[in-house]
Design a protein around this motif. Structure first.
Motif, mmCIF file in Angstrom:
data_model
loop_
_atom_site.group_PDB
_atom_site.id
_atom_site.type_symbol
_atom_site.label_atom_id
_atom_site.label_comp_id
_atom_site.label_asym_id
_atom_site.label_seq_id
_atom_site.Cartn_x
_atom_site.Cartn_y
_atom_site.Cartn_z
ATOM 1 N N UNK A 68 -0.577 51.630 72.650
ATOM 2 C CA UNK A 68 -0.031 50.640 71.718
ATOM 3 C C UNK A 68 -0.219 51.128 70.288
ATOM 4 N N UNK A 69 0.871 51.082 69.528
ATOM 5 C CA UNK A 69 0.842 51.487 68.114
ATOM 6 C C UNK A 69 0.875 50.216 67.269
ATOM 7 N N UNK A 70 -0.237 49.909 66.606
ATOM 8 C CA UNK A 70 -0.376 48.619 65.937
ATOM 9 C C UNK A 70 0.661 48.397 64.847
ATOM 10 N N UNK A 71 0.997 49.439 64.100
ATOM 11 C CA UNK A 71 1.888 49.263 62.950
ATOM 12 C C UNK A 71 3.308 48.925 63.351
ATOM 13 N N UNK A 72 3.744 49.352 64.537
ATOM 14 C CA UNK A 72 5.116 49.111 64.979
ATOM 15 C C UNK A 72 5.201 48.134 66.145
ATOM 16 N N UNK A 73 4.101 47.963 66.873
ATOM 17 C CA UNK A 73 4.117 47.141 68.077
ATOM 18 C C UNK A 73 4.605 47.876 69.309
ATOM 19 N N UNK A 74 5.116 49.100 69.131
ATOM 20 C CA UNK A 74 5.685 49.861 70.244
ATOM 21 C C UNK A 74 4.584 50.417 71.138
ATOM 22 N N UNK A 75 4.975 50.785 72.364
ATOM 23 C CA UNK A 75 4.080 51.479 73.284
ATOM 24 C C UNK A 75 4.602 52.895 73.456
ATOM 25 N N UNK A 76 3.730 53.865 73.218
ATOM 26 C CA UNK A 76 4.082 55.281 73.232
ATOM 27 C C UNK A 76 3.641 55.922 74.541
ATOM 28 N N UNK A 77 4.348 56.980 74.919
ATOM 29 C CA UNK A 77 3.972 57.810 76.059
ATOM 30 C C UNK A 77 4.227 59.267 75.723
ATOM 31 N N UNK A 78 3.535 60.141 76.448
ATOM 32 C CA UNK A 78 3.864 61.562 76.387
ATOM 33 C C UNK A 78 5.155 61.795 77.162
ATOM 34 N N UNK A 79 5.685 63.003 77.091
ATOM 35 C CA UNK A 79 6.920 63.329 77.801
ATOM 36 C C UNK A 79 6.694 63.500 79.292
ATOM 37 N N UNK A 80 7.710 63.983 79.990
ATOM 38 C CA UNK A 80 7.649 64.128 81.435
ATOM 39 C C UNK A 80 6.563 65.111 81.877
ATOM 40 N N UNK A 81 6.116 65.974 80.982
ATOM 41 C CA UNK A 81 5.090 66.951 81.345
ATOM 42 C C UNK A 81 3.702 66.320 81.423
ATOM 43 N N UNK A 82 3.538 65.090 80.950
ATOM 44 C CA UNK A 82 2.261 64.405 81.019
ATOM 45 C C UNK A 82 1.392 64.645 79.796
ATOM 46 N N UNK A 83 0.291 63.896 79.699
ATOM 47 C CA UNK A 83 -0.550 63.911 78.506
ATOM 48 C C UNK A 83 -1.235 65.258 78.299
ATOM 49 N N UNK A 84 -1.849 65.797 79.330
ATOM 50 C CA UNK A 84 -2.617 67.025 79.163
ATOM 51 C C UNK A 84 -1.744 68.217 78.807
#
Length: 203
Positions: free
Chosen positions: A112-128
């Motif tokens: 969760x990004x407080x300034x925008x309210x949006x929820x972010x994710x990494x791309x299809x390759x995943x976080x690591x």
């Protein structure tokens, strides 16, 4: 560095719908900001989310590892490995003060990004294995919850989701995309989100 001003919370109607959807998968109950385990202020959108949706420990089954939601009293602890190193406790330089991990799928966070309210994710390759910064995927916490629960509903209803060579059936892929489209309002968004959630053959 101080976090930026917070975006408003989703509407009460959207949060109520998210609560109803999540309650199918596990406990939900009203939780107050006093349960937040940090001296840093809780973003208003997160405070509203935990008051009106209030996930406890909730697992939503899906392809691969489940989507995991956690109660507010554990939310700060779940920032370990993202905001700070689990091994040393040192602050990680690539983490923004504006971000809070609000759910997980294995080691992949929903942020969760407080300034925008949006929820972010990494791309299809995943976080690591990410090569770029996480991107906005959901408009807000309510949309994220409704989308993940929609995928979980399809998965729970799929008696035999795999072909003989262990590929997902076209029927299940189509149902996942259709369920996401019902929440997100766009086929293109639905396909993109499905692929980020591990349904890589979605189209």
């Amino acid at each position: 560095m101080q976090p930026a001003a917070s975006a408003p919370a989703p509407s009460s109607a959207a949060l109520a719908a998210a609560r109803d959807a999540l309650a199918v998968h596990g406990p939900v109950f009203r939780q107050e900001p006093i349960e937040w385990g940090s001296e840093e202020p809780l973003a208003p959108a997160l405070a509203a989310y935990y008051r009106q949706v209030g996930p406890g420990w909730v697992e939503v089954d899906t392809l691969g590892l489940p989507f995991l939601f956690f109660p507010l009293e554990r939310l700060w602890d779940e920032q370990a490995g993202f905001r700070w190193s689990r091994r040393t406790g040192a602050r990680l330089v690539d983490w923004n003060d504006d971000w809070t991990v609000v759910a997980l799928q294995g080691g992949d966070p929903f942020i969760h990004e407080a300034s925008t309210g949006a929820v972010l994710m990494a791309g299809e390759e995943g976080w690591e294995d990410r090569l770029d910064e996480p991107e906005p995927v959901f408009r807000d916490l309510a949309e994220m919850t409704l989308a993940l629960c929609a995928v979980g509903r399809v998965w729970a209803g799929a008696d035999d989701p795999f072909t003989e060579d262990w590929r997902l059936t076209e029927e299940v892929l189509g149902q996942v995309v259709g369920a996401l489209e019902g929440v997100l309002g766009s086929h293109g968004r639905a396909v993109a989100v499905a692929r980020r959630l591990g349904y890589l053959a979605a189209r």
